[in-house]
Design a protein around this motif. Structure first.
Motif, PDB file in Angstrom:
ATOM      1  N   ALA A  72       0.570  -1.220   0.155  1.00 34.34           N
ATOM      2  CA  ALA A  72      -0.084  -0.145  -0.166  1.00 34.34           C
ATOM      3  C   ALA A  72       1.024   1.398   0.120  1.00 34.34           C
ATOM      4  CB  ALA A  72      -0.864  -0.145   1.308  1.00 34.34           C
ATOM      5  N   GLN A  74       0.374   5.578  -1.168  1.00 34.07           N
ATOM      6  CA  GLN A  74      -0.500   6.800  -0.775  1.00 34.07           C
ATOM      7  C   GLN A  74      -2.222   6.478  -1.425  1.00 34.07           C
ATOM      8  OE1 GLN A  74       0.767  10.371  -3.207  1.00 34.07           O
ATOM      9  NE2 GLN A  74       0.902   9.018  -4.987  1.00 34.07           N
ATOM     10  N   PRO A  75      -2.908   7.611  -0.989  1.00 30.15           N
ATOM     11  CA  PRO A  75      -4.477   6.899  -1.327  1.00 30.15           C
ATOM     12  C   PRO A  75      -4.705   6.961  -2.770  1.00 30.15           C
ATOM     13  CG  PRO A  75      -4.515   8.418   0.475  1.00 30.15           C
ATOM     14  CD  PRO A  75      -2.749   8.501   0.007  1.00 30.15           C
ATOM     15  N   ALA A  76      -5.599   5.903  -3.113  1.00 31.19           N
ATOM     16  CA  ALA A  76      -5.906   5.645  -4.624  1.00 31.19           C
ATOM     17  C   ALA A  76      -6.470   6.854  -5.206  1.00 31.19           C
ATOM     18  CB  ALA A  76      -6.573   4.526  -4.929  1.00 31.19           C
ATOM     19  N   ASP A  79     -11.129   4.232  -6.965  1.00 31.28           N
ATOM     20  CA  ASP A  79     -11.224   3.035  -6.031  1.00 31.28           C
ATOM     21  C   ASP A  79     -10.797   1.665  -6.892  1.00 31.28           C
ATOM     22  OD1 ASP A  79     -11.894   4.088  -3.741  1.00 31.28           O
ATOM     23  OD2 ASP A  79     -13.979   4.053  -3.827  1.00 31.28           O
ATOM     24  N   GLY A 161      -3.194   3.267  -5.323  1.00 35.64           N
ATOM     25  CA  GLY A 161      -2.959   3.117  -3.867  1.00 35.64           C
ATOM     26  C   GLY A 161      -2.115   2.089  -3.406  1.00 35.64           C
ATOM     27  N   TYR A 162      -1.298   1.589  -4.539  1.00 35.05           N
ATOM     28  CA  TYR A 162       0.006   0.622  -4.124  1.00 35.05           C
ATOM     29  C   TYR A 162       0.985   0.852  -4.897  1.00 35.05           C
ATOM     30  CZ  TYR A 162      -2.018  -2.023  -8.346  1.00 35.05           C
ATOM     31  OH  TYR A 162      -2.413  -2.246  -9.623  1.00 35.05           O
TER      32      TYR A 162
END
Length: 264
Positions: A72, A74-76, A79, A161-162
């Motif tokens: 993981a 930073q935020p994706a 989604d 996100g990854y």
């Protein structure tokens, strides 16, 4: 830490960034207007590629499958579920059809070159992550002629996100080999991953090489572009970019939206 731009043989090689914030990369040009790339002379359009190395042979896979890791980050930007990590094939190719607002771009992804990258890209495409997303950056300068896509935010900082590690051509060199700093020619028709220069920063952003380009061998090569697809990208490139990005290039003057990405 970002890779710095490289100046070699009079050619400015801009870094292909992914997931790094640069305030000047998301704004307009300095005077607030958009302009097409200025025409160049025949002499300016010539580059002696013999001064640079070539991509090394693709190492033979050690096994029919590999395990991949996608930690993981930073935020994706949109989604999505990370791809499977075990039993990832190193054999065969995968066709992917990008239908864009500018025309079709067919890709053929090569698992032997970069199994974990192909695994991620096909997973993203199958989940619709690339659908209705822009190609946010075009570079038209001599020695770096690419169209960059894969960030749903369109700002050049977004990802899934990854992250994951770089594969071929970097894996064809020994770790810390000084040759990794020497630019090589990424041939016309290459599909490669953008990254920020930090380990594990591959994500969803990728670039399409529409003319022979020169970069260090730190950008994962994972497929090729069809001739029809190259014609589409060349049409986009002919209209130039707005010059808004400090790392080189800018938003295409012809907006490009990936409408759908379908795995064959």
């Amino acid at each position: 830490m970002k890779r710095t731009s490289i100046l070699i043989a009079g050619v400015s090689l801009a870094v292909l960034l992914a997931g790094c914030s640069d305030s000047s990369d998301s704004g307009g040009s300095s005077n607030g207007t958009s302009s097409k790339a200025a025409p160049t002379s025949a002499a300016e359009q010539s580059l002696d590629l013999s001064k640079f190395g070539t991509l090394p042979p693709v190492p033979a896979p050690a096994a029919a499958t590999v395990d991949c890791t996608y930690p993981a980050g930073q935020p994706a930007a949109k989604d999505v579920t990370p791809p499977p990590t075990s039993g990832v094939s190193t054999e065969g190719t995968v066709p992917v059809d990008l239908q864009t607002s500018a025309g079709p771009i067919g890709l053929v992804l090569d698992r032997a070159e970069a199994p974990c990258t192909v695994n991620s890209f096909t997973s993203l495409a199958q989940q619709g992550y690339l659908d209705d997303t822009p190609c946010h950056r075009l570079t038209t300068e001599l020695g770096l002629q690419v169209l960059q896509c894969g960030d749903p935010s369109g700002e050049g900082t977004g990802g899934p996100g990854y992250g994951f590690t770089t594969e071929y051509p970097e894996t064809a060199f020994a770790p810390n080999d000084p040759a990794l700093a020497n630019p090589v020619v990424y041939p016309r028709g290459t599909v490669a991953m953008a990254n920020s220069g930090t380990p594990g920063s591959n994500g969803s952003q990728f670039f399409l090489v529409y003319a022979d380009s020169v970069l260090p061998p730190n950008y994962t090569v994972f497929g090729t572009i069809s001739e029809e697809g190259l014609a589409t990208v060349e049409k986009i490139a002919a209209d130039g970019d707005d010059g808004s990005m400090s790392a080189g290039g800018g938003k295409p003057n012809t907006p490009v939206q990936i409408e759908t990405a379908k795995v064959g």
